[in-house]
Design an enzyme around this catalytic site. Structure first.
Site, short mmCIF file in Angstrom:
data_model
loop_
_atom_site.label_atom_id
_atom_site.label_comp_id
_atom_site.label_asym_id
_atom_site.label_seq_id
_atom_site.Cartn_x
_atom_site.Cartn_y
_atom_site.Cartn_z
N LYS A 175 -17.75 25.48 -36.90
CA LYS A 175 -17.32 24.18 -36.40
C LYS A 175 -18.16 23.01 -36.93
O LYS A 175 -17.67 21.89 -37.01
CB LYS A 175 -17.30 24.18 -34.87
CG LYS A 175 -16.23 25.09 -34.29
CD LYS A 175 -16.16 24.98 -32.78
CE LYS A 175 -15.07 25.87 -32.21
NZ LYS A 175 -14.94 25.74 -30.73
N ASP A 197 -10.50 20.84 -28.73
CA ASP A 197 -11.07 21.44 -27.53
C ASP A 197 -11.24 20.40 -26.43
O ASP A 197 -10.99 20.67 -25.25
CB ASP A 197 -12.44 22.08 -27.83
CG ASP A 197 -12.34 23.37 -28.61
OD1 ASP A 197 -11.31 24.06 -28.48
OD2 ASP A 197 -13.29 23.69 -29.34
#
Length: 280
Positions: free
Chosen positions: A73, A110
């Protein structure tokens, strides 16, 4: 990264290491089926940080986007042409979309996924909240709380270093953060909203401390499910938001970005995820 003309972008995949456990292919493929996108494909590839630049270098114009999980990420950011403000706020990208002019744009679904999962349960705003843990997911939780929490967030952590990190994230995200020692984590369970961001088994010992009338628990785990904490919370009548709820809502946003079809079929994706977990 090299430019690519996205004239026939039909491929997508999730990257990470390990990756075999990922439910992303199940969710995205269910969306494609529901939307009638028979020419779309979604795969998974085990790619670590060292292999990521090489993987990107081989991508052709058939690629519409990528989902990214740990440990990629942050590693992906230098490979992109642009990242959104949402991704920049936590220095983490879980979604890459390739534009028609060949640019790679990183986003983080997210954070809005957490907000959407809470809103689905009627949680639009809270006066205060507690976070269990201080890892990467905790920073995303803080970013989500920046959108819905009007007061203090208390983070329960295991070390002074983690405590300092959470306070720094709070300053960056403009969230009032107070840190407490993990030994006192039982106190967190009395908050209007508790977000558990720790690995499997970490919160099991807290189940005995669930109050008689708990409010809302957001446990980011989905396997094994329910956790001991979530099971006790539900037994006492509290509202529980699961990691599958988060996974589905963030995947909905990914599908919409990668295909251009909106809204993505939330219910069909959730059913597919539930079926896949039940089959394991």
């Amino acid at each position: 990264m090299k430019a690519r003309a996205r004239t026939d972008a039909r491929r997508a995949a999730v990257l990470g290491s390990p990756i075999a456990h990922s439910l992303s292919p199940v969710l995205h493929r269910a969306a494609y089926t529901e939307l009638g996108l028979a020419d779309r494909s979604y795969d998974r590839f085990d790619v670590d940080e060292a292999a990521l630049p090489g993987f990107f270098g081989e991508l052709g114009p058939e690629w519409a986007g990528l989902s990214l999980t740990m440990p990629l990420k942050r590693a992906v950011i230098p490979l992109l042409d642009e990242i959104t403000d949402t991704a920049a706020s936590v220095e983490a990208v879980n979604t890459v979309v390739f534009t028609d002019d060949g640019r790679g744009v990183g986003d983080n679904t997210d954070i809005p996924g957490m907000v959407a999962a809470l809103r689905e349960r009627g949680i639009e705003e809270v006066e205060s909240a507690a976070i269990l843990g201080a890892g990467a997911t905790a920073s995303s939780a803080l970013a989500a709380l920046a959108r819905i929490c009007t007061g203090e967030v208390v983070a329960y952590v295991r070390s002074k270093e983690r405590a300092a990190e959470m306070r720094q994230w709070g300053e960056r995200l403009d969230v009032e953060v107070r840190t407490e020692d993990w030994a006192d984590a039982g106190q967190a369970l009395r908050a209007p909203l508790v977000i558990a961001t720790t690995p499997a088994g970490t919160t099991d010992a807290l189940a005995a401390a669930v109050p008689e009338r708990p409010a809302t628990l957001f446990d980011v785990l989905y396997e094994p499910w329910p956790t001991d904490l979530a099971a006790r919370w539900s037994a006492y009548g509290g509202a529980v938001v699961s990691g599958l709820d988060l996974l589905v809502h963030q995947a909905v946003l990914q599908v919409e970005q990668m295909t251009g079809h909106s809204p993505a079929p939330l219910d069909a994706m959730r059913r597919a995820g539930e079926h896949a977990l039940a089959s394991r």
